[in-house]
Design a protein around this motif. Structure first.
Motif, PDB file in Angstrom:
ATOM      1  N   PRO A  75      92.458 -39.637  43.165  1.00 28.39           N
ATOM      2  CA  PRO A  75      92.759 -38.267  42.726  1.00 28.39           C
ATOM      3  C   PRO A  75      93.922 -38.185  41.734  1.00 28.39           C
ATOM      4  N   THR A  76      94.739 -39.233  41.647  1.00 34.74           N
ATOM      5  CA  THR A  76      95.880 -39.201  40.727  1.00 34.74           C
ATOM      6  C   THR A  76      95.648 -40.097  39.515  1.00 34.74           C
ATOM      7  N   GLY A  77      94.436 -40.646  39.402  1.00 32.55           N
ATOM      8  CA  GLY A  77      94.158 -41.649  38.369  1.00 32.55           C
ATOM      9  C   GLY A  77      94.338 -41.177  36.943  1.00 32.55           C
ATOM     10  N   ASN A  78      94.172 -39.860  36.715  1.00 32.58           N
ATOM     11  CA  ASN A  78      94.313 -39.331  35.349  1.00 32.58           C
ATOM     12  C   ASN A  78      95.585 -38.518  35.178  1.00 32.58           C
ATOM     13  N   LEU A  79      96.532 -38.673  36.097  1.00 31.94           N
ATOM     14  CA  LEU A  79      97.721 -37.825  36.067  1.00 31.94           C
ATOM     15  C   LEU A  79      98.980 -38.653  35.853  1.00 31.94           C
ATOM     16  N   ASP A  80     100.000 -38.030  35.238  1.00 29.87           N
ATOM     17  CA  ASP A  80     101.291 -38.708  35.166  1.00 29.87           C
ATOM     18  C   ASP A  80     101.910 -38.710  36.567  1.00 29.87           C
ATOM     19  N   SER A  81     103.018 -39.420  36.736  1.00 23.39           N
ATOM     20  CA  SER A  81     103.501 -39.636  38.099  1.00 23.39           C
ATOM     21  C   SER A  81     103.986 -38.342  38.756  1.00 23.39           C
TER      22      SER A  81
ATOM     23  N   ILE B 236      90.939 -42.603  48.303  1.00 24.18           N
ATOM     24  CA  ILE B 236      90.613 -43.924  47.776  1.00 24.18           C
ATOM     25  C   ILE B 236      91.547 -44.223  46.629  1.00 24.18           C
ATOM     26  N   THR B 237      92.176 -45.380  46.638  1.00 22.76           N
ATOM     27  CA  THR B 237      93.127 -45.687  45.580  1.00 22.76           C
ATOM     28  C   THR B 237      93.267 -47.198  45.381  1.00 22.76           C
ATOM     29  N   HIS B 238      93.604 -47.586  44.137  1.00 20.82           N
ATOM     30  CA  HIS B 238      93.982 -48.984  43.898  1.00 20.82           C
ATOM     31  C   HIS B 238      95.506 -49.079  43.844  1.00 20.82           C
ATOM     32  N   ASP B 239      96.194 -47.922  44.014  1.00 28.06           N
ATOM     33  CA  ASP B 239      97.643 -47.837  43.806  1.00 28.06           C
ATOM     34  C   ASP B 239      98.373 -48.026  45.143  1.00 28.06           C
ATOM     35  N   ARG B 240      99.017 -49.178  45.290  1.00 17.10           N
ATOM     36  CA  ARG B 240      99.679 -49.494  46.552  1.00 17.10           C
ATOM     37  C   ARG B 240     100.806 -48.535  46.899  1.00 17.10           C
ATOM     38  N   GLU B 241     101.478 -47.998  45.862  1.00 20.93           N
ATOM     39  CA  GLU B 241     102.577 -47.058  46.111  1.00 20.93           C
ATOM     40  C   GLU B 241     102.043 -45.805  46.798  1.00 20.93           C
ATOM     41  N   ILE B 242     100.925 -45.300  46.289  1.00 17.54           N
ATOM     42  CA  ILE B 242     100.320 -44.113  46.887  1.00 17.54           C
ATOM     43  C   ILE B 242      99.878 -44.426  48.313  1.00 17.54           C
ATOM     44  N   ALA B 243      99.265 -45.576  48.498  1.00 16.57           N
ATOM     45  CA  ALA B 243      98.778 -45.948  49.827  1.00 16.57           C
ATOM     46  C   ALA B 243      99.934 -46.067  50.816  1.00 16.57           C
ATOM     47  N   ARG B 244     101.051 -46.649  50.349  1.00 17.45           N
ATOM     48  CA  ARG B 244     102.196 -46.868  51.231  1.00 17.45           C
ATOM     49  C   ARG B 244     102.773 -45.576  51.782  1.00 17.45           C
ATOM     50  N   ALA B 245     102.626 -44.490  51.007  1.00 15.78           N
ATOM     51  CA  ALA B 245     103.212 -43.212  51.424  1.00 15.78           C
ATOM     52  C   ALA B 245     102.368 -42.511  52.489  1.00 15.78           C
ATOM     53  N   LEU B 246     101.187 -43.036  52.780  1.00 15.92           N
ATOM     54  CA  LEU B 246     100.299 -42.356  53.729  1.00 15.92           C
ATOM     55  C   LEU B 246     100.425 -42.987  55.121  1.00 15.92           C
ATOM     56  N   PRO B 247     100.102 -42.221  56.167  1.00 16.69           N
ATOM     57  CA  PRO B 247     100.299 -42.716  57.536  1.00 16.69           C
ATOM     58  C   PRO B 247      99.381 -43.875  57.927  1.00 16.69           C
TER      59      PRO B 247
ATOM     60  N   MET C  10      99.394 -35.449  45.599  1.00 24.53           N
ATOM     61  CA  MET C  10      99.503 -36.140  46.888  1.00 24.53           C
ATOM     62  C   MET C  10     100.218 -35.267  47.919  1.00 24.53           C
ATOM     63  N   SER C  11     101.239 -34.536  47.456  1.00 19.28           N
ATOM     64  CA  SER C  11     101.967 -33.650  48.358  1.00 19.28           C
ATOM     65  C   SER C  11     101.049 -32.523  48.860  1.00 19.28           C
ATOM     66  N   LEU C  12     100.198 -32.034  47.952  1.00 19.92           N
ATOM     67  CA  LEU C  12      99.221 -31.016  48.337  1.00 19.92           C
ATOM     68  C   LEU C  12      98.247 -31.558  49.388  1.00 19.92           C
TER      69      LEU C  12
ATOM     70  N   ARG D 278      94.600 -28.715  36.842  1.00 18.92           N
ATOM     71  CA  ARG D 278      93.141 -28.868  36.942  1.00 18.92           C
ATOM     72  C   ARG D 278      92.760 -29.589  38.234  1.00 18.92           C
ATOM     73  N   GLN D 279      93.543 -30.619  38.558  1.00 21.55           N
ATOM     74  CA  GLN D 279      93.206 -31.346  39.782  1.00 21.55           C
ATOM     75  C   GLN D 279      93.469 -30.479  41.009  1.00 21.55           C
ATOM     76  N   ARG D 280      94.493 -29.615  40.948  1.00 20.56           N
ATOM     77  CA  ARG D 280      94.736 -28.728  42.092  1.00 20.56           C
ATOM     78  C   ARG D 280      93.612 -27.695  42.222  1.00 20.56           C
ATOM     79  N   VAL D 281      93.055 -27.241  41.084  1.00 21.48           N
ATOM     80  CA  VAL D 281      91.876 -26.365  41.140  1.00 21.48           C
ATOM     81  C   VAL D 281      90.711 -27.118  41.793  1.00 21.48           C
ATOM     82  N   ALA D 282      90.558 -28.393  41.416  1.00 17.37           N
ATOM     83  CA  ALA D 282      89.477 -29.197  42.006  1.00 17.37           C
ATOM     84  C   ALA D 282      89.682 -29.347  43.522  1.00 17.37           C
ATOM     85  N   VAL D 283      90.934 -29.475  43.943  1.00 17.50           N
ATOM     86  CA  VAL D 283      91.224 -29.556  45.383  1.00 17.50           C
ATOM     87  C   VAL D 283      90.889 -28.212  46.043  1.00 17.50           C
TER      88      VAL D 283
END
Ligand code: ADP
Ligand code: ADP
Length: 220
Positions: free
Chosen positions: A167-173, A196-207, A180-182, A146-151
């Motif tokens: 964008p990953t707030g309602n998804l399992d890891s 926008i995220t509160h998740d440091r792991e997700i943020a860390r993976a971005l440039p 995120m890969s998409l 569903r989220q990929r359809v939204a993207v």
């Protein structure tokens, strides 16, 4: 050139909450970055201002070279329709409408015919790896799908800027990593992406990361 330019942007809500304080931010075409901070820090407010869904109390918001403060509401709608794609935590797909038409409806204000909107929708679904799900209804899809359809809906009009709010707030890891890969793939293809995220792991993976706390931003 810059897609986003915020100059001394402040936002105070009625009632007195000072959600943003003199924020400066420049995002160049083709960047992929995270705005990261805890709940209540001002992230959604920043997204609303960058997305021209709300106006600052003071300061300048420039999107793709347009000073949003000089545009009326109708002009801002046109700017959003042409330049900005939105993805939210809650997917925001219409129930009872198949994936193709959920994506095609994102192009309602493009002036394109329905067959052309559907052709572009199929192309966008192919881009997110869901060509085979075009006839499925949202409830027949997994959360990640569903989220990929939204993207797909957000990028079908080839926006200058993709804004993704948790964008990953309602998804399992696993599904979250796929989304995120998409976003990374879209960035590789030249789309400017702000997450926008509160998740440091997700943020860390971005440039690039911009930290926000109590409405004040910092860079690392
Ligand atoms: P985040 O997205 O980081 O959780 P927000 O931008 O939603 O932060 O909120 C920042 C601050 O502004 C919070 O104190 C929040 O309660 C307040 N706020 C957000 N939206 C409104 C609003 N429409 N009216 C009043 N206060 C608001
Ligand atoms: P999120 O953190 O995902 O933005 P919130 O619950 O903070 O979720 O905000 C949901 C909506 O409520 C947003 O449109 C935001 O602007 C609004 N909002 C948040 N805080 C307040 C508040 N204190 N008063 C009024 N509206 C608020």
């Amino acid at each position: 050139s810059a897609v986003i330019e915020l100059e001394r942007v402040s936002k105070r809500y009625p009632g007195g909450v000072h959600a943003l304080r003199e924020v400066d931010l420049v995002v160049e075409t083709g960047e992929l970055l995270a705005i990261v901070g805890p709940s209540g820090s001002g992230k959604s407010t920043m997204l609303q201002l960058i997305g021209t869904l709300d106006r600052p109390t003071s300061g300048t918001v420039r999107i793709a070279g347009h000073d949003a403060g000089r545009l009326d509401d109708r002009q801002l709608s046109a700017l959003r329709a042409q330049r900005i794609g939105f993805v939210f935590q809650q997917f925001h797909l219409a129930p009872g409408v198949n994936a193709r038409d959920n994506v095609a409806d994102g192009l309602l204000y493009s002036g394109l015919s329905l067959p052309e909107r559907r052709r572009r929708a199929d192309r966008a679904l192919d881009r997110v790896g869901l060509a085979h799900r075009a006839d499925h209804l949202p409830h027949q899809l997994s959360g990640g799908e569903r989220q990929r359809v939204a993207v797909a809906r957000a990028v079908a009009g080839e926006p200058s800027l993709l804004l993704a709010d948790e964008p990953t707030g309602n998804l399992d890891s696993v599904a979250g990593a796929a989304v995120m890969s998409l976003l990374g793939d879209l960035h590789d293809d030249g789309t400017t992406v702000l997450v926008i995220t509160h998740d440091r792991e997700i943020a860390r993976a971005l440039p690039r990361r911009v930290w926000i706390r109590d409405g004040v931003i910092g860079h690392d």
